[in-house]
Design a protein around this motif. Sequence first.
Motif, PDB file in Angstrom:
ATOM      1  N   UNK A  41       0.836  -1.201   0.000  1.00  0.00           N
ATOM      2  CA  UNK A  41       0.000   0.000   0.000  1.00  0.00           C
ATOM      3  C   UNK A  41       0.872   1.253   0.000  1.00  0.00           C
ATOM      4  N   UNK A  42       1.965   1.233   0.755  1.00  0.00           N
ATOM      5  CA  UNK A  42       2.902   2.363   0.758  1.00  0.00           C
ATOM      6  C   UNK A  42       3.469   2.582  -0.643  1.00  0.00           C
ATOM      7  N   UNK A  43       3.797   1.497  -1.327  1.00  0.00           N
ATOM      8  CA  UNK A  43       4.340   1.594  -2.678  1.00  0.00           C
ATOM      9  C   UNK A  43       3.298   2.145  -3.651  1.00  0.00           C
ATOM     10  N   UNK A  44       2.058   1.683  -3.543  1.00  0.00           N
ATOM     11  CA  UNK A  44       0.982   2.202  -4.401  1.00  0.00           C
ATOM     12  C   UNK A  44       0.750   3.687  -4.157  1.00  0.00           C
ATOM     13  N   UNK A  45       0.763   4.083  -2.903  1.00  0.00           N
ATOM     14  CA  UNK A  45       0.577   5.489  -2.566  1.00  0.00           C
ATOM     15  C   UNK A  45       1.748   6.317  -3.105  1.00  0.00           C
ATOM     16  N   UNK A  46       2.955   5.819  -2.919  1.00  0.00           N
ATOM     17  CA  UNK A  46       4.145   6.526  -3.397  1.00  0.00           C
ATOM     18  C   UNK A  46       4.101   6.737  -4.906  1.00  0.00           C
ATOM     19  N   UNK A  47       3.582   5.752  -5.629  1.00  0.00           N
ATOM     20  CA  UNK A  47       3.529   5.834  -7.090  1.00  0.00           C
ATOM     21  C   UNK A  47       2.619   6.956  -7.580  1.00  0.00           C
ATOM     22  N   UNK A  48       1.676   7.379  -6.759  1.00  0.00           N
ATOM     23  CA  UNK A  48       0.742   8.437  -7.165  1.00  0.00           C
ATOM     24  C   UNK A  48       1.164   9.824  -6.688  1.00  0.00           C
ATOM     25  N   UNK A  49       2.220   9.880  -5.918  1.00  0.00           N
ATOM     26  CA  UNK A  49       2.705  11.156  -5.402  1.00  0.00           C
ATOM     27  C   UNK A  49       3.888  11.633  -6.242  1.00  0.00           C
ATOM     28  N   UNK A  50       4.214  12.922  -6.168  1.00  0.00           N
ATOM     29  CA  UNK A  50       5.429  13.376  -6.841  1.00  0.00           C
ATOM     30  C   UNK A  50       6.613  12.505  -6.381  1.00  0.00           C
ATOM     31  N   UNK A  51       7.516  12.210  -7.287  1.00  0.00           N
ATOM     32  CA  UNK A  51       8.615  11.283  -7.017  1.00  0.00           C
ATOM     33  C   UNK A  51       9.340  11.600  -5.710  1.00  0.00           C
ATOM     34  N   UNK A  52       9.683  12.865  -5.506  1.00  0.00           N
ATOM     35  CA  UNK A  52      10.443  13.257  -4.316  1.00  0.00           C
ATOM     36  C   UNK A  52       9.653  13.010  -3.035  1.00  0.00           C
ATOM     37  N   UNK A  53       8.342  13.132  -3.105  1.00  0.00           N
ATOM     38  CA  UNK A  53       7.480  12.907  -1.945  1.00  0.00           C
ATOM     39  C   UNK A  53       7.280  11.411  -1.730  1.00  0.00           C
ATOM     40  N   UNK A  54       7.020  10.690  -2.795  1.00  0.00           N
ATOM     41  CA  UNK A  54       6.815   9.252  -2.711  1.00  0.00           C
ATOM     42  C   UNK A  54       8.021   8.513  -2.158  1.00  0.00           C
ATOM     43  N   UNK A  55       9.210   9.055  -2.369  1.00  0.00           N
ATOM     44  CA  UNK A  55      10.424   8.410  -1.863  1.00  0.00           C
ATOM     45  C   UNK A  55      10.422   8.287  -0.343  1.00  0.00           C
ATOM     46  N   UNK A  56       9.742   9.174   0.343  1.00  0.00           N
ATOM     47  CA  UNK A  56       9.668   9.073   1.814  1.00  0.00           C
ATOM     48  C   UNK A  56       8.958   7.782   2.222  1.00  0.00           C
ATOM     49  N   UNK A  57       7.957   7.394   1.467  1.00  0.00           N
ATOM     50  CA  UNK A  57       7.242   6.143   1.728  1.00  0.00           C
ATOM     51  C   UNK A  57       8.082   4.934   1.310  1.00  0.00           C
ATOM     52  N   UNK A  58       8.649   5.017   0.128  1.00  0.00           N
ATOM     53  CA  UNK A  58       9.418   3.885  -0.397  1.00  0.00           C
ATOM     54  C   UNK A  58      10.658   3.588   0.436  1.00  0.00           C
ATOM     55  N   UNK A  59      11.336   4.621   0.860  1.00  0.00           N
ATOM     56  CA  UNK A  59      12.586   4.457   1.612  1.00  0.00           C
ATOM     57  C   UNK A  59      12.360   3.625   2.865  1.00  0.00           C
ATOM     58  N   UNK A  60      11.295   3.886   3.591  1.00  0.00           N
ATOM     59  CA  UNK A  60      11.015   3.158   4.828  1.00  0.00           C
ATOM     60  C   UNK A  60      10.436   1.785   4.524  1.00  0.00           C
ATOM     61  N   UNK A  61       9.495   1.709   3.593  1.00  0.00           N
ATOM     62  CA  UNK A  61       8.823   0.444   3.305  1.00  0.00           C
ATOM     63  C   UNK A  61       9.758  -0.593   2.708  1.00  0.00           C
ATOM     64  N   UNK A  62      10.803  -0.146   2.016  1.00  0.00           N
ATOM     65  CA  UNK A  62      11.697  -1.100   1.360  1.00  0.00           C
ATOM     66  C   UNK A  62      13.061  -1.209   2.033  1.00  0.00           C
ATOM     67  N   UNK A  63      13.245  -0.554   3.159  1.00  0.00           N
ATOM     68  CA  UNK A  63      14.545  -0.597   3.840  1.00  0.00           C
ATOM     69  C   UNK A  63      14.862  -2.026   4.272  1.00  0.00           C
ATOM     70  N   UNK A  64      16.092  -2.516   3.991  1.00  0.00           N
ATOM     71  CA  UNK A  64      16.436  -3.886   4.352  1.00  0.00           C
ATOM     72  C   UNK A  64      16.406  -4.147   5.852  1.00  0.00           C
TER      73      UNK A  64
END
Length: 136
Positions: A41-64
């Motif tokens: 869901x974080x990834x889907x939300x990030x995909x609809x936001x401006x890239x720089x904003x969506x990265x805040x979601x992706x960075x945490x959701x995909x952190x190893x």
Amino acid sequence: MNHDTFIGQVQSRARLDSRGSAEAASRATLETLAERIPAALADNLAAQLPTEIGEHLRRVASAPDQLATGTRMQPDEFFDRVAQRAGADLPKATFEARCVMEVVGEATQGSLTGKVRQSLDEELADTLFAGSTGSA
């Protein structure tokens, strides 16, 4: 919605004195949200936001080293995390997070923010989306 418009809207609604403060509020809110909602869901939300904003979601959701997404949090814990990340007190962080989520709702498809709301505990969702019209 592009990055500048998103940050400008957050700055205006949260009555922040600088774009840097709006960036910090957005980052803090979305990073904390990414800890709370499912990674997909974080990834889907990030995909609809401006890239720089969506990265805040992706960075945490995909952190190893991220132990889990979808971590249950009481509203106080959620907003405490936002406050720590933003360097703000709890009432200010809560208000800013609500403003960020209003802008997120306008920048994305309404059904997606509805799914975000549904993934949260009722009390957290009610607090985070208080006053928001695009998330129901």
